[in-house]
Structures are given as C-alpha cells and as structure tokens.
Design a protein around this motif. Structure first.
Motif: not given
Length: 481
Positions: A82-95
């Motif tokens: 969800y984080a990656e789809a909404g806000f990009g790879s880096y925030l998706g990784f951090n999630a």
C-alpha cells in the motif's frame, strides 16, 4: 498479524469463526501487563478516555485495511504494498522494514515477559533481563529457529493451543477479581493523582497511547480473512464484533484491577501484573495460574510472529523490494535467510535488554513506535484513493465519501499516536529505521534502478539525521534506554 496458519484450501467459514480469528490475532502477551502499565500511567477517568480513543482509532484502521483489500485486491503482499503504490519505492520499503523491526521488538518483549514470569519461581531469572534470563531466552530463540527451519507447517501446529491458554486465565481473572471489586478503592483511583484538571487527565491519556496500541497490534489481519468469508459483508461484521470483544476484554482487565488495588500498588506490581492482582484476591495460586497461561500464550505468540517476521522479509525480497538473498529458501520451503536475519536481530536486541532500565516497557513502546509509520502510510493511501477517486466509479460516491471520513479519522489517529509516542521513542524508531537504507540501496542496485528520487533522498537525509541525533543523545545520557 497471526493469519498465515490458514491453509489455501480452507472452506468458507461463518461469522462466528471469523470473529474468533480476529480476536485470536489481537489478544496476546500485552494484556497480561495491562494492570501495571495503566497503574503507572493513568487513573480510571483517563483509562476510560484512552480506551475510547484507542477502540475508535483501531476500528477506523481496521476499516481502512478492509476497504483496501476490496479496492486493491491486487496488492495482497502486505502493508508495504500500500505504501509503495501510494508513495513510491522508498516509503514502501520503509513500511516493510519498519513492520518487520516492530515484530522483532515484539518478539523480544515476548521473551523478556516469559523470563520475568518464570522469575517468580526461579529468582535468578529476575525481571527477565539478568544474564541468565537472556541466556535462557537466547536458547529458546534458536530452538524455535531450528523448529521453523524444518518446515513452517510443523511449527504452525504448535500455535493451535495458544487461544485457550490465553483466554482461560484472562476470563477467569476478570470474573474472580470483579467479585472482589471494592468501590472505595475504585473511587480512590478515579483521577490517578492529586491534580483534578483536564490537562492532567490529557497527559495521563497520552501516556497510555502506546500501550493501548500495542495490545491491538494485529488489527490489520482482519482484512486478510475476507477470502474465508461466506459473504463479503461477514468480514465487516466479524471485524466490528471481534474488535469490540477484544476492547471489552482489555477494558475489563483494566477496570477490575482499579477496583482491588490502589494505583500505587498497581504501578509497583511485578510483571505479568495480572498475576499480582489476582494473587491479592485469591492468594499465591493466582500468580501460578496466570503464569502458566502467560508462558504458553507468549511462546505461542513468539512462534507465530517469528513466522510472520520471516515472511515480511521474504515476500518483499521476492517482489524485489528487499535484497534478493532474503528470498532464498531451504529444502523445506522455509525462507531460511529471512528467518536467520530475523532471529539474529532478536538476539541482538535481547543483548541490548541487559542495559535497559525497564526492558519490558521499553520493548512494548518501541514495538508500537516502529509500527506507527506503516499504519500511517496505509491510512494515508486509503485517503489518497478517496481523493483521487481511483477505483471508485460514479455509482460508488456514497461509499467513497464514507470511506474518506474513515480514512481521515485513521490518519488523525495515527498522527496522534506519533505525537503521544514523544521525542524519545520517535528518535529510537529513527535509529532502528536508518540502517535499513543499506538494504534498500542493495535492492535497488540489484534491479539496476535509480536509488532515490529527490523527495526520497530528502526523506532519507532527514531520517538519518534524526537517527544521528538519537545516537548522540543516547551516548551522552540525555536519552535513557
């Protein structure tokens, strides 16, 4: 999120069964510590307000995960998607990394709580953080590692005894302590201090937020059960019923404790404090009774969350979000390197517990602080969908407006939790998050992709700077562990 026991071919189940799954995924070791945690932080009035806020906020988050499961069924690989789809790879990784790290802290909490419980009978284990206690806990960690490495299916069977082991002592505690309830003691605990002001109550409420969130961790698992439901509407009913049931259990444990012991004695109670409260009513067998339930329950929870933690590294690695080495499996189809990294992290944090003043409370709050970012990003993505109208047709407008209100409340709740966590635990969370950038850079280079956008580089710089400040403050003693 203890949900991966369900076999792919499991038959459709009833609302009652779904509700039981929701309850089972949320009631864990934290409930046994509630009397002392609340006795330290708050009086009765603040506790009622805190549980009201937590129950409402967690209900909103549950609805967010449920709506995301319906609106984006293709994103079925965890919160990071969800984080990656909404806000990009880096925030998706951090999630993904933050959710994994929170589980590691949670597993250390389970081990410290187990050793502290056994410390009642074996004094050399102390409060769970003596050298002997950490050594014994370390042995248990690696025994579980060997068991899981032999195959997830074999290990998961053990977890089936956990639900009864935790619910029987909890419900017995509530009934027995309620019968000894003293209105005078309860009234003395009403305000939780000498200052009877709104400001004092607010501070008490704020002090309980990480605790109330910790005991609800697993709420995101409710949406996963949608594939088991006979009807889609059953998931919503099971979610509401399950959450209200769990909230009822947590409130009951807290409130009956205020009715038998003064707040000062609750605050000084040895963990698991539920045993100390029950002992004050029925005598020594009360501690033994609760302790048996704690050990079985918490070790089952440790097993389940270790399985999930390995999956949290394995699945993103398979999706090329994490380095590819974490996707490696052994001959038993166990994600063996993800499991090894998870238990090495647990081992390292167990060693850190030797120098922490109150390791049990620290791990509880660190676990919660780490998971707040994944929760916030998931809620923000749900809100983004309602704003952009992605996945919503013209005929869905009433649904969109309702889900937008829910997402706004979920975002506000997550932001309030970040505020309630305070600078201390936010900086500690940054210290944990920052090293993850190494894994992210490795994964991006493996895919021959640009590592950061400008916005992501700025986000990373802020995170690393905050972690640096945290390390300096810890080193100088300004930030105490």
């Amino acid at each position: 999120m203890v949900t991966r026991e369900a076999a792919p071919g499991l038959q459709k189940v009833s609302v009652l069964t779904l509700t039981g799954l929701v309850v089972g995924s949320m009631v864990g070791g934290g409930v046994f510590t509630l009397p002392q945690e609340f006795g330290t932080a708050a009086g009765v009035i603040a506790a009622v307000i805190a549980w009201t806020i937590a129950g409402t906020g967690m209900m909103m988050l549950a609805f967010v995960f449920q709506s995301l499961a319906v609106r984006r069924p293709d994103l079925d690989t965890g919160m990071y998607s969800y984080a990656e789809a909404g806000f990009g790879s880096y925030l998706g990784f951090n999630a993904a990394f933050g959710y994994w790290a929170s589980n590691v802290a949670g597993n250390v909490f389970f081990m410290v709580l187990t050793m502290a419980t056994l410390g009642e009978f074996f004094p050399s284990l102390g409060d769970g953080t003596t050298v002997l206690a950490v050594a014994v806990a370390s042995v248990v960690v690696w025994v579980f590692h060997a068991l899981i490495a032999q195959g997830v299916r074999q290990a998961a069977v053990i977890n089936r005894v956990v639900t009864a082991a935790k619910l029987v002592p909890i419900l017995t505690f509530v009934v027995v302590v309620a019968l000894a309830f003293d209105p005078t003691v309860f009234a003395d605990n009403l305000w939780g201090g000498r200052t009877h002001t709104a400001g004092a109550v607010f501070e008490q409420v704020k002090s309980t937020m990480l605790v109330t969130t910790f005991v609800f961790l697993g709420v995101e698992g409710a949406s996963v059960y949608s594939r088991l439901a006979r009807r889609r509407g059953d998931v919503g009913r099971a979610t509401v019923t399950g959450l209200l049931s769990v909230l009822g259990i947590f409130v009951a444990v807290t409130m009956v404790s205020y009715g038998v012991l003064p707040r000062g004695e609750l605050a000084d109670a040895r963990q698991p404090s539920m045993g100390a409260v029950l002992e004050s009513v029925v005598g020594g067998w009360g501690t033994t009774f609760v302790s048996v339930g704690v050990v079985v329950s918490v070790q089952g929870a440790f097993l389940a969350w270790t399985l999930i933690s390995a999956e949290i590294l394995y699945t993103p690695a398979r999706d090329q979000v994490m380095p590819r080495f974490l996707a490696r499996t052994n001959e038993h189809a166990t994600p063996i390197l993800a499991l090894l990294v998870t238990n090495l992290a647990v081992q390292a944090l167990l060693l850190v517990s030797l120098v922490i003043e109150n390791a049990l409370s620290f791990m509880l709050k660190l676990d919660t602080a780490l998971v707040l970012i994944p929760y916030l990003l998931a809620a923000a993505y749900a809100l983004k969908l309602t704003v952009t109208r992605e996945t919503y047709g013209a005929q869905d407008e009433p649904v969109r407006r309702r889900q937008q209100r829910i997402a706004v409340l979920a975002v506000l709740y997550a932001l309030f939790l970040l505020y309630a966590a305070g600078v201390e635990y936010l900086l500690m969370a940054c210290i944990v998050y920052a090293p993850g950038v190494v894994l992210y850079v490795v994964a991006r280079r493996e895919q021959h992709q640009r590592v950061f956008t400008r916005a992501e580089a700025l986000c990373c710089a802020v995170l690393v700077a905050a972690a640096g400040v945290g390390v300096v403050l810890v080193a100088t003693g300004e930030l105490r562990l």
